[in-house]
Design a protein around this motif. Structure first.
Motif, PDB file in Angstrom:
ATOM      1  N   LEU A   2     -50.008 -55.620   2.932  1.00 42.93           N
ATOM      2  CA  LEU A   2     -51.381 -55.157   2.746  1.00 42.93           C
ATOM      3  C   LEU A   2     -52.289 -55.883   3.723  1.00 42.93           C
ATOM      4  N   THR A   3     -53.208 -55.146   4.282  1.00 38.40           N
ATOM      5  CA  THR A   3     -54.108 -55.677   5.297  1.00 38.40           C
ATOM      6  C   THR A   3     -55.523 -55.182   5.033  1.00 38.40           C
ATOM      7  N   ALA A   4     -56.471 -56.114   5.047  1.00 38.00           N
ATOM      8  CA  ALA A   4     -57.879 -55.764   4.902  1.00 38.00           C
ATOM      9  C   ALA A   4     -58.527 -55.835   6.281  1.00 38.00           C
ATOM     10  N   VAL A   5     -59.398 -54.869   6.568  1.00 38.31           N
ATOM     11  CA  VAL A   5     -60.057 -54.807   7.868  1.00 38.31           C
ATOM     12  C   VAL A   5     -61.566 -54.934   7.675  1.00 38.31           C
ATOM     13  N   TYR A   6     -62.164 -55.769   8.512  1.00 39.31           N
ATOM     14  CA  TYR A   6     -63.608 -56.011   8.477  1.00 39.31           C
ATOM     15  C   TYR A   6     -64.198 -55.797   9.858  1.00 39.31           C
ATOM     16  N   LYS A   7     -65.400 -55.269   9.872  1.00 39.16           N
ATOM     17  CA  LYS A   7     -66.150 -55.039  11.109  1.00 39.16           C
ATOM     18  C   LYS A   7     -67.132 -56.195  11.287  1.00 39.16           C
ATOM     19  N   SER A   8     -67.338 -56.589  12.524  1.00 37.89           N
ATOM     20  CA  SER A   8     -68.286 -57.659  12.824  1.00 37.89           C
ATOM     21  C   SER A   8     -69.727 -57.168  12.686  1.00 37.89           C
ATOM     22  N   SER A   9     -70.568 -58.018  12.128  1.00 35.74           N
ATOM     23  CA  SER A   9     -71.990 -57.690  12.037  1.00 35.74           C
ATOM     24  C   SER A   9     -72.734 -58.095  13.314  1.00 35.74           C
ATOM     25  N   LYS A  10     -72.066 -58.832  14.193  1.00 33.26           N
ATOM     26  CA  LYS A  10     -72.709 -59.319  15.416  1.00 33.26           C
ATOM     27  C   LYS A  10     -72.197 -58.675  16.695  1.00 33.26           C
ATOM     28  N   ARG A  11     -70.938 -58.231  16.691  1.00 32.00           N
ATOM     29  CA  ARG A  11     -70.330 -57.715  17.916  1.00 32.00           C
ATOM     30  C   ARG A  11     -69.810 -56.304  17.696  1.00 32.00           C
ATOM     31  N   ASN A  13     -67.736 -52.938  17.871  1.00 33.51           N
ATOM     32  CA  ASN A  13     -66.321 -52.584  18.031  1.00 33.51           C
ATOM     33  C   ASN A  13     -65.376 -53.785  17.941  1.00 33.51           C
ATOM     34  N   THR A  14     -65.739 -54.766  17.129  1.00 31.65           N
ATOM     35  CA  THR A  14     -64.922 -55.950  16.921  1.00 31.65           C
ATOM     36  C   THR A  14     -64.504 -55.985  15.455  1.00 31.65           C
ATOM     37  N   TYR A  15     -63.189 -56.124  15.238  1.00 26.10           N
ATOM     38  CA  TYR A  15     -62.650 -56.041  13.880  1.00 26.10           C
ATOM     39  C   TYR A  15     -61.744 -57.229  13.597  1.00 26.10           C
ATOM     40  N   LEU A  16     -61.720 -57.625  12.334  1.00 21.75           N
ATOM     41  CA  LEU A  16     -60.885 -58.721  11.873  1.00 21.75           C
ATOM     42  C   LEU A  16     -59.937 -58.187  10.815  1.00 21.75           C
ATOM     43  N   TYR A  17     -58.634 -58.383  11.031  1.00 23.37           N
ATOM     44  CA  TYR A  17     -57.602 -57.985  10.077  1.00 23.37           C
ATOM     45  C   TYR A  17     -57.151 -59.250   9.350  1.00 23.37           C
ATOM     46  N   ILE A  18     -57.129 -59.212   8.018  1.00 26.04           N
ATOM     47  CA  ILE A  18     -56.676 -60.370   7.240  1.00 26.04           C
ATOM     48  C   ILE A  18     -55.691 -59.915   6.170  1.00 26.04           C
ATOM     49  N   GLU A  19     -54.974 -60.882   5.609  1.00 22.15           N
ATOM     50  CA  GLU A  19     -53.928 -60.578   4.643  1.00 22.15           C
ATOM     51  C   GLU A  19     -54.460 -60.217   3.259  1.00 22.15           C
ATOM     52  N   SER A  25     -60.243 -67.886   4.398  1.00 15.91           N
ATOM     53  CA  SER A  25     -59.896 -69.302   4.466  1.00 15.91           C
ATOM     54  C   SER A  25     -59.092 -69.675   5.709  1.00 15.91           C
ATOM     55  N   LYS A  26     -58.365 -68.737   6.304  1.00 13.08           N
ATOM     56  CA  LYS A  26     -57.553 -69.035   7.493  1.00 13.08           C
ATOM     57  C   LYS A  26     -58.297 -68.789   8.806  1.00 13.08           C
ATOM     58  N   ILE A  27     -59.536 -68.310   8.708  1.00 17.67           N
ATOM     59  CA  ILE A  27     -60.308 -67.999   9.910  1.00 17.67           C
ATOM     60  C   ILE A  27     -61.066 -69.253  10.350  1.00 17.67           C
ATOM     61  N   PRO A  28     -60.896 -69.688  11.597  1.00 23.40           N
ATOM     62  CA  PRO A  28     -61.631 -70.861  12.080  1.00 23.40           C
ATOM     63  C   PRO A  28     -63.149 -70.641  12.001  1.00 23.40           C
ATOM     64  N   ASP A  29     -63.873 -71.700  11.645  1.00 27.97           N
ATOM     65  CA  ASP A  29     -65.333 -71.609  11.501  1.00 27.97           C
ATOM     66  C   ASP A  29     -66.036 -71.089  12.754  1.00 27.97           C
ATOM     67  N   PRO A  30     -65.659 -71.562  13.967  1.00 22.31           N
ATOM     68  CA  PRO A  30     -66.339 -71.037  15.162  1.00 22.31           C
ATOM     69  C   PRO A  30     -66.161 -69.512  15.312  1.00 22.31           C
ATOM     70  N   MET A  32     -65.739 -67.374  12.810  1.00 19.31           N
ATOM     71  CA  MET A  32     -66.584 -66.742  11.787  1.00 19.31           C
ATOM     72  C   MET A  32     -68.051 -66.763  12.210  1.00 19.31           C
ATOM     73  N   ASP A  33     -68.477 -67.840  12.857  1.00 22.51           N
ATOM     74  CA  ASP A  33     -69.861 -67.915  13.337  1.00 22.51           C
ATOM     75  C   ASP A  33     -70.141 -66.835  14.372  1.00 22.51           C
ATOM     76  N   THR A  34     -69.200 -66.628  15.284  1.00 16.51           N
ATOM     77  CA  THR A  34     -69.347 -65.618  16.322  1.00 16.51           C
ATOM     78  C   THR A  34     -69.224 -64.211  15.752  1.00 16.51           C
TER      79      THR A  34
END
Length: 93
Positions: A2-11, A13-19, A25-30, A32-34
């Motif tokens: 299973l994979t969850a997909v999120y769209k960036s609010s800042k960039r 056409n940028t997407y983040l796939y997570i488990e 929790s596994k995403i580095p803070d820098p 997430m800031d970007t």
């Protein structure tokens, strides 16, 4: 997988796939800031897919397994002016 997909609010056409949905929790803070505030797009079973839009499915699976996330960046845009310069042998305009 299973994979969850999120769209960036800042960039665009940028997407983040997570488990797991909403588990960043596994995403580095820098990163997430970007990325900004993640905007939920969808959840799907990656193992039941044969392909994804522009992402390489094998790379997504590998990154999720190894790092716990996959960051999909937009493809590079063509610089039409630079292409025209190359075609015409022009160094600068």
């Amino acid at each position: 997988m299973l994979t969850a997909v999120y769209k960036s609010s800042k960039r665009a056409n940028t997407y983040l796939y997570i488990e797991k949905r909403d588990d960043f929790s596994k995403i580095p803070d820098p990163l997430m800031d970007t990325f900004g505030t993640p905007l939920y797009v969808m959840m799907f079973d990656l193992s039941k897919r044969e392909k994804l839009g522009i992402a390489d499915i094998k790379l997504v699976q590998s990154e999720l397994t190894e790092k716990g996330f996959y960051l999909q960046l937009p493809p590079k845009e063509e610089n039409l002016l630079e292409e025209l310069k190359k075609q015409n042998g022009v160094d600068s305009v």
